[in-house]
Design a protein around this motif. Structure first.
Motif, short mmCIF file in Angstrom:
data_model
loop_
_atom_site.label_atom_id
_atom_site.label_comp_id
_atom_site.label_asym_id
_atom_site.label_seq_id
_atom_site.Cartn_x
_atom_site.Cartn_y
_atom_site.Cartn_z
N LEU A 31 0.84 -1.20 0.00
CA LEU A 31 0.00 0.00 0.00
C LEU A 31 0.87 1.25 0.00
O LEU A 31 0.53 2.26 -0.62
CB LEU A 31 -0.94 0.00 1.21
CG LEU A 31 -2.07 -1.02 1.13
CD1 LEU A 31 -2.84 -1.08 2.43
CD2 LEU A 31 -3.02 -0.68 -0.01
N ARG A 34 2.01 1.85 -3.42
CA ARG A 34 0.91 2.39 -4.21
C ARG A 34 0.68 3.85 -3.86
O ARG A 34 0.45 4.67 -4.75
CB ARG A 34 -0.36 1.57 -3.94
CG ARG A 34 -1.57 2.01 -4.72
CD ARG A 34 -1.36 1.89 -6.19
NE ARG A 34 -2.57 2.21 -6.93
CZ ARG A 34 -2.61 2.53 -8.20
NH1 ARG A 34 -1.49 2.57 -8.90
NH2 ARG A 34 -3.76 2.80 -8.79
N LEU A 38 0.85 7.00 -6.40
CA LEU A 38 -0.24 7.95 -6.64
C LEU A 38 0.20 9.38 -6.34
O LEU A 38 -0.25 10.33 -6.98
CB LEU A 38 -1.44 7.61 -5.74
CG LEU A 38 -2.21 6.34 -6.11
CD1 LEU A 38 -3.24 6.03 -5.05
CD2 LEU A 38 -2.88 6.49 -7.46
N ILE A 54 -6.62 8.45 -11.46
CA ILE A 54 -6.77 7.00 -11.69
C ILE A 54 -7.89 6.81 -12.70
O ILE A 54 -9.05 7.15 -12.44
CB ILE A 54 -7.12 6.26 -10.38
CG1 ILE A 54 -6.06 6.54 -9.33
CG2 ILE A 54 -7.22 4.77 -10.63
CD1 ILE A 54 -6.44 6.01 -7.96
N GLU A 56 -9.56 4.22 -14.02
CA GLU A 56 -10.74 3.39 -13.76
C GLU A 56 -11.66 4.05 -12.75
O GLU A 56 -12.88 3.89 -12.81
CB GLU A 56 -10.33 2.01 -13.22
CG GLU A 56 -9.63 1.13 -14.21
CD GLU A 56 -8.12 1.30 -14.14
OE1 GLU A 56 -7.43 0.55 -14.82
OE2 GLU A 56 -7.66 2.20 -13.40
N LEU A 87 -8.80 2.11 3.58
CA LEU A 87 -8.76 0.89 2.79
C LEU A 87 -8.98 -0.35 3.65
O LEU A 87 -9.41 -1.38 3.16
CB LEU A 87 -7.42 0.78 2.06
CG LEU A 87 -7.23 1.75 0.92
CD1 LEU A 87 -5.85 1.61 0.32
CD2 LEU A 87 -8.27 1.51 -0.16
N ILE A 190 -12.12 -6.67 -0.83
CA ILE A 190 -11.30 -6.90 -2.01
C ILE A 190 -10.11 -7.75 -1.61
O ILE A 190 -9.73 -7.78 -0.45
CB ILE A 190 -10.85 -5.58 -2.68
CG1 ILE A 190 -9.88 -4.82 -1.81
CG2 ILE A 190 -12.03 -4.74 -3.01
CD1 ILE A 190 -9.42 -3.55 -2.47
N LEU A 193 -3.37 -8.39 -1.86
CA LEU A 193 -2.37 -9.37 -2.21
C LEU A 193 -1.65 -9.88 -0.98
O LEU A 193 -1.33 -9.13 -0.09
CB LEU A 193 -1.36 -8.73 -3.15
CG LEU A 193 -0.31 -9.67 -3.64
CD1 LEU A 193 -0.97 -10.76 -4.45
CD2 LEU A 193 0.67 -8.91 -4.50
N GLU B 99 -10.88 -1.08 -5.63
CA GLU B 99 -9.90 -1.95 -6.28
C GLU B 99 -9.00 -1.17 -7.20
O GLU B 99 -7.80 -1.41 -7.27
CB GLU B 99 -10.62 -3.03 -7.09
CG GLU B 99 -10.82 -4.31 -6.32
CD GLU B 99 -11.60 -5.35 -7.10
OE1 GLU B 99 -11.97 -5.08 -8.26
OE2 GLU B 99 -11.84 -6.43 -6.54
N SER B 100 -9.57 -0.19 -7.90
CA SER B 100 -8.72 0.57 -8.81
C SER B 100 -7.79 1.50 -8.04
O SER B 100 -6.74 1.87 -8.54
CB SER B 100 -9.56 1.37 -9.80
OG SER B 100 -10.31 2.34 -9.11
N ILE B 101 -8.18 1.86 -6.81
CA ILE B 101 -7.28 2.68 -6.00
C ILE B 101 -6.11 1.83 -5.52
O ILE B 101 -4.97 2.26 -5.53
CB ILE B 101 -8.01 3.28 -4.78
CG1 ILE B 101 -9.07 4.27 -5.23
CG2 ILE B 101 -7.04 3.96 -3.84
CD1 ILE B 101 -9.90 4.84 -4.11
N VAL B 102 -6.41 0.62 -5.10
CA VAL B 102 -5.36 -0.25 -4.55
C VAL B 102 -4.54 -0.88 -5.67
O VAL B 102 -3.39 -1.21 -5.50
CB VAL B 102 -6.00 -1.36 -3.69
CG1 VAL B 102 -4.97 -2.37 -3.26
CG2 VAL B 102 -6.66 -0.75 -2.49
N ASP B 103 -5.18 -1.03 -6.80
CA ASP B 103 -4.60 -1.75 -7.93
C ASP B 103 -3.27 -1.19 -8.35
O ASP B 103 -3.09 0.00 -8.46
CB ASP B 103 -5.57 -1.66 -9.10
CG ASP B 103 -5.63 -2.95 -9.86
OD1 ASP B 103 -4.87 -3.86 -9.54
OD2 ASP B 103 -6.44 -3.02 -10.78
N VAL B 106 1.47 -5.12 -9.90
CA VAL B 106 1.55 -6.52 -9.45
C VAL B 106 0.17 -7.07 -9.16
O VAL B 106 -0.15 -8.19 -9.53
CB VAL B 106 2.44 -6.63 -8.19
CG1 VAL B 106 2.67 -8.08 -7.85
CG2 VAL B 106 3.75 -5.93 -8.44
N THR B 107 -0.66 -6.28 -8.47
CA THR B 107 -2.00 -6.76 -8.15
C THR B 107 -2.76 -7.08 -9.43
O THR B 107 -3.52 -8.04 -9.48
CB THR B 107 -2.78 -5.70 -7.35
OG1 THR B 107 -1.90 -5.11 -6.42
CG2 THR B 107 -3.96 -6.30 -6.64
#
Lengths: 194, 439
Positions: A31, A34, A38, A54, A56, A87, A190, A193, B99-103, B106-107
């Protein structure tokens, strides 16, 4: 081994964070990576534009509401701790963890997941989903696919089914009751990983 | 009454006898004999091709029916019917958004592993609820075939394979040490592992066999499940490394070590890194002994990435033969989540999937270069394996999966402090003795 350790050490109060959210060190590091990705300008915190970048999420019908959930009223910045805590709502429920009687409620408990979803509807934060707010969400999710009349009738029907005290709005308790049978853990989790 | 049942009795006996004989003959001809000689009739490949066709059919069926909410909405637009709305529908979009935020890169690779079609196994059924009766019927037939026919067949084979391994290696152990014994032991091991491979219906493709590990070397591979051992050992002879177990595993281990030298450690010895390293170095120094098979990751990873390699095996200083193993997830999930499932549960899962399809790449041998330490060497090997197998090369420590982060710095301090303490203790002792004897 050195790289993973040094990343963890750079994050302040990481032990507290892991305990509060239940994320493992591996998750926190992912995280954090990530978060850094961002935070393109490297300021150490995120602003709404960073989320908006982002792709999506921008295409998501309720994308702006989700972004809004990260920023508490008045704040324009999200630091790493808040990012992870929000999250954490989406972590799958730990089925194996025994229920300790006096421990504070987990962030990813069913109730907290529901609260998160409730605030997506209740934008003015008055504790109730009014007919207007419901219509706004429906419009966002269904867009041009249905006519205005159909939207209104859906909204009316939903309120009719869920509103138990007949105040023409859905409170959190009524929201929770209407979703009694829904598998919240499955729908609001969700796969982080390993 | 009894005379009425009598003719049926003998009829049943006869039928049972015939079916057993037929079964045994088929077993012998199609499985045991090819396993001995290492040839294949190609039945499994045919089976694999027909499975792929089956999955394509199921994919077509899925495409005809809307699966996600979005697709449902699109259908409504065409149908003109009023969409059924539920308060929980927002969850779908919410989830996708988060999901798109965490994505991240690798994920994405991992979520891509979620199958676009459905391989008719309930366990890989994440998103699909009841879609159509035809698909469910297909699934039902699949269940019947897998549990009613394939599973008993495979379990029988597994027992045969393991039983033969124990018996034959014990027999070979009676021979005097020499070329004959090594030859026989190789053949016996290969045959039994091949039977085990068939018992899992594993369809393996070996690439670059010219790089197969040779004596005096160490073979390292990425680790997804315990059957990695069987997959590699059915194509070449290796010396296994592992902890001594009790029970059935212990019996197998003791039998195997009679035929050729494997390296089994007692539980207490495992903690002693120097002892372990010494035994391994002694083994590779003897070129008459088989190459050692080691999985440096130390734990099972879900076969989409290669996690950090522990440096121990790379410190020994012999040639390293890297091997990459990649499973095809369409046919069955080979990953073993040892914190969730026990071994028996896992094996049952394996044996009731359609098949296990994997590819094995033998990479060219690597040695430690001048000025490279063990960790750098380990990372180089890991990168090579990840590249070949198309796996993501992650800088993760597989141990993070379970335990807490090892505090390397603290350990160093503790070591230093303990050295000081020991030093002082020695001094103290020395003085005591001195004092004692001098008086």
């Amino acid at each position: 081994m050195g790289s993973t350790n040094s990343t963890l050490l750079k994050i302040p109060n990481v032990e507290v964070l892991m305990q509060e959210t239940g994320f493992s060190p591996a998750h926190i590091i992912r995280l954090h990576d990530r978060f850094k990705a961002l935070d393109k300008e490297g300021r150490g915190h995120l602003c709404p534009q960073d989320f908006g970048a982002i792709k999506e999420l921008a295409m998501n019908p309720i994308g702006d509401r989700i972004i809004g959930a990260f920023f508490s009223p008045g704040k324009e910045m999200v630091d790493f701790h808040t990012f992870v805590k929000i999250l954490a709502h989406f972590r799958p429920v730990d089925k194996d963890r025994p229920k300790e009687p006096n421990s504070p409620e987990l962030i990813n408990s069913r109730s907290n997941k529901l609260k998160f979803a409730f605030q997506l509807y209740d934008q003015d934060k008055d504790g109730k989903i009014s007919r207007d707010e419901l219509l706004k969400v429906l419009r966002a999710m269904l867009g041009m696919q249905v006519t205005e009349e159909q939207l209104e009738s859906i909204a009316d029907r939903t309120i009719q089914e869920a509103d138990l005290d007949r105040d023409d709005a859905i409170s959190f308790e009524e929201f929770r009751k209407s979703l009694e049978k829904v598998n919240i853990d499955h729908k609001m989790s969700i796969r982080f990983l390993r | 009454m009894e005379s009425y049942l009598f003719p049926f009795d003998s009829l049943i006996c006869m039928l049972l006898g015939i079916s057993f004989t037929v079964w045994f003959t088929l077993l012998l001809v199609f499985i045991i004999v090819p396993a001995i000689f290492g040839v294949s009739f190609g039945i499994r490949r045919l089976y694999m091709k027909s499975l792929i066709k089956l999955f394509e059919v199921s994919e077509l069926m899925l495409k005809m029916h809307p699966v996600s909410l979005e697709q449902e909405i699109h259908e409504m637009r065409r149908g003109g019917a009023e969409p059924e709305f539920d308060m929980s529908d927002i969850f779908y979009f919410c989830r996708r958004g988060v999901e798109s935020i965490v994505d991240d890169e690798v994920t994405k690779r991992f979520t891509a592993e979620e199958l676009e079609s459905w391989n008719l196994l309930t366990r890989s059924n994440y998103n699909f609820h009841h879609i159509s009766t035809r698909l469910t019927a297909l699934w039902g037939v699949g269940v019947l075939i897998r549990y009613g026919f394939l599973l008993p067949l495979r379990v029988t084979l597994a027992f045969t394979g393991v039983g033969l391994l124990v018996v034959l290696t014990s027999v070979v152990g009676l021979f005097p040490n020499g070329r004959m014994k090594n030859y026989l032991s190789d053949k016996v091991h290969l045959m039994c592992y091949r039977i085990c491979v068939r018992s899992l219906t594993a369809i393996i493709t070996y690439h670059d066999s010219e790089n197969k590990p040779k004596n005096g070397g160490i073979c390292v591979a990425n680790h997804t499940s315990p059957i990695d051992v069987i997959i590699l050992a059915s194509d070449g002879c290796y010396a296994m490394v592992g902890q001594v177990h009790g029970g059935l595993m212990g019996v197998i281990q003791r039998a195997m070590v009679k035929a050729c030298p494997h390296i089994w450690f007692e539980r207490s010895e495992v903690k002693d890194r120097h002892l372990v390293a010494k035994r391994l170095s002694d083994h590779v120094a003897d070129t008459s002994k088989l190459p050692i098979l080691i999985f440096p990751e130390g734990t099972c990873i879900n076969n989409t990435s290669v996690m950090m390699f522990k440096k121990g095996s790379f410190e020994i200083g012999s040639t390293v033969y890297p091997v990459a193993i990649k499973y095809d997830p369409r046919f069955g999930e080979a990953f073993w989540n040892s914190s969730k499932f026990g071994m028996v549960n896992y094996l049952l899962h394996m044996m009731s999937s359609w098949a296990i399809v994997c590819s094995v790449w033998y990479l060219p041998p690597m040695s430690r270069m001048e000025g490279e330490d063990a960790v750098q060497f380990a990372n180089r090997v890991k990168a090579a394996i990840a590249r070949k197998g198309g796996l993501a090369d992650l800088l993760w420590d597989g141990g993070l999966k379970r335990g807490k982060v090892k505090e390397v710095f603290k350990e160093e301090q503790q070591k230093l402090y303990s050295k000081v303490l020991v030093g002082m203790c020695c001094l103290f002792f020395f003085f005591c003795i001195h004092f004692f004897f001098l008086n």
